[in-house]
Write an enzyme that holds these catalytic residues in place. Sequence first.
Site, PDB file in Angstrom:
ATOM      1  N   SER A 147       0.828  -1.201   0.000  1.00 35.16           N
ATOM      2  CA  SER A 147       0.000   0.000   0.000  1.00 35.16           C
ATOM      3  C   SER A 147       0.866   1.256   0.000  1.00 35.16           C
ATOM      4  O   SER A 147       2.063   1.178   0.315  1.00 35.16           O
ATOM      5  CB  SER A 147      -0.862   0.004   1.271  1.00 35.16           C
ATOM      6  OG  SER A 147      -1.380   1.298   1.550  1.00 35.16           O
ATOM      7  N   TYR A 160      -3.386   0.074   9.981  1.00 34.20           N
ATOM      8  CA  TYR A 160      -3.210  -0.332   8.580  1.00 34.20           C
ATOM      9  C   TYR A 160      -1.795  -0.012   8.114  1.00 34.20           C
ATOM     10  O   TYR A 160      -1.126  -0.847   7.482  1.00 34.20           O
ATOM     11  CB  TYR A 160      -4.241   0.411   7.738  1.00 34.20           C
ATOM     12  CG  TYR A 160      -4.308   0.052   6.280  1.00 34.20           C
ATOM     13  CD1 TYR A 160      -3.681   0.864   5.329  1.00 34.20           C
ATOM     14  CD2 TYR A 160      -5.009  -1.054   5.841  1.00 34.20           C
ATOM     15  CE1 TYR A 160      -3.756   0.556   3.981  1.00 34.20           C
ATOM     16  CE2 TYR A 160      -5.092  -1.353   4.490  1.00 34.20           C
ATOM     17  CZ  TYR A 160      -4.474  -0.545   3.572  1.00 34.20           C
ATOM     18  OH  TYR A 160      -4.546  -0.838   2.226  1.00 34.20           O
TER      19      TYR A 160
END
Length: 264
Positions: A147, A160
Amino acid sequence: MFSEQSFRLDGKIAFVTGASYGIGFALASGFAMYGATIVFNDINAELVEKGLAAYREAGIPAKGYVCDVTDEGQIRETVARIEKEVGPIDILVNNAGIIKRTPMIEMSVEDFRKVIDVDLNAPFIVSKAVLPSMIKRNSGKIINICSMMSELGRETVSAYAAAKGGLKMLTKNIASEYGEHNIQCNGIGPGYIETPQTAPLRTSDHPFNKFIISKTPAGRWGTTDDLMGPAVFLASSASDFVNGHILYVDGGILAYIGKQPAND
Ligand code: NAP
Ligand code: GCO
């Protein structure tokens, strides 16, 4: 020897986690275009049925399995079933993931742990289950879906970002530890992609929508189509000497300071 066949995946079995829809479904569809046999899982039967219908509609004879990627017992059983019912896994994509957007000091430890469990512990669990067979066959491809948050932080995504930062380093470690067995482990770091996971950020009145467009040289959100070519490359023999690399498919976000706001 490099040839036009180097990007083909004929005869390869690809296992993509959490691939009933979204990025996982797109990556699996791209693999199928290049000849791979598709196997996927999702967390419940409803999602797997939804995925099977979508693959059928796309003309892809995929096989789906219900299992929770955070449960080592379920994963070991599922990998054994796949290897018995379909064949040895040549390409593993650790795609399944969740996000919880909460200011860190308001986030419960349980929620933090849940994100780490799905986004970091699960890729360890699934890779650990698949690697022994790849080692025996002296061949394998593992692609971890990282990501922007493998490199950057932002408000509300502490768990996250911690997970995706860890996943970047797990990717490099698998590459380091098993590269001698002709196993390549790389990551794909998608930018901001139009999927259900980002839908809350893309509403017309959400300031984040304009912000992302101003931070992306391409001036748009990515689509799952943008990820398919990079994934096929990393799954194919064309990338046999690429190992431990995180390929950011982000329209240039990580290279760009961002567009100067217009003088209002
Ligand atoms: P998504 O639309 O939320 O799909 C994720 C899939 O994983 C869903 O099918 C989900 O099932 C499944 N899943 C979640 N927990 C699971 C578990 N414990 N066991 C099995 N399956 C599970 O996400 P996406 O946008 O396609 O993202 C896919 C991956 O790309 C994720 O790792 C995400 O972090 C990463 N990523 C996304 C973007 C983006 O902009 N969308 C950008 C960079 C990276 P449920 O429907 O039940 O949750
Ligand atoms: C967020 C977004 C991002 C994207 C993606 C970016 O809330 O910032 O959900 O995390 O999902 O991971 O690469």
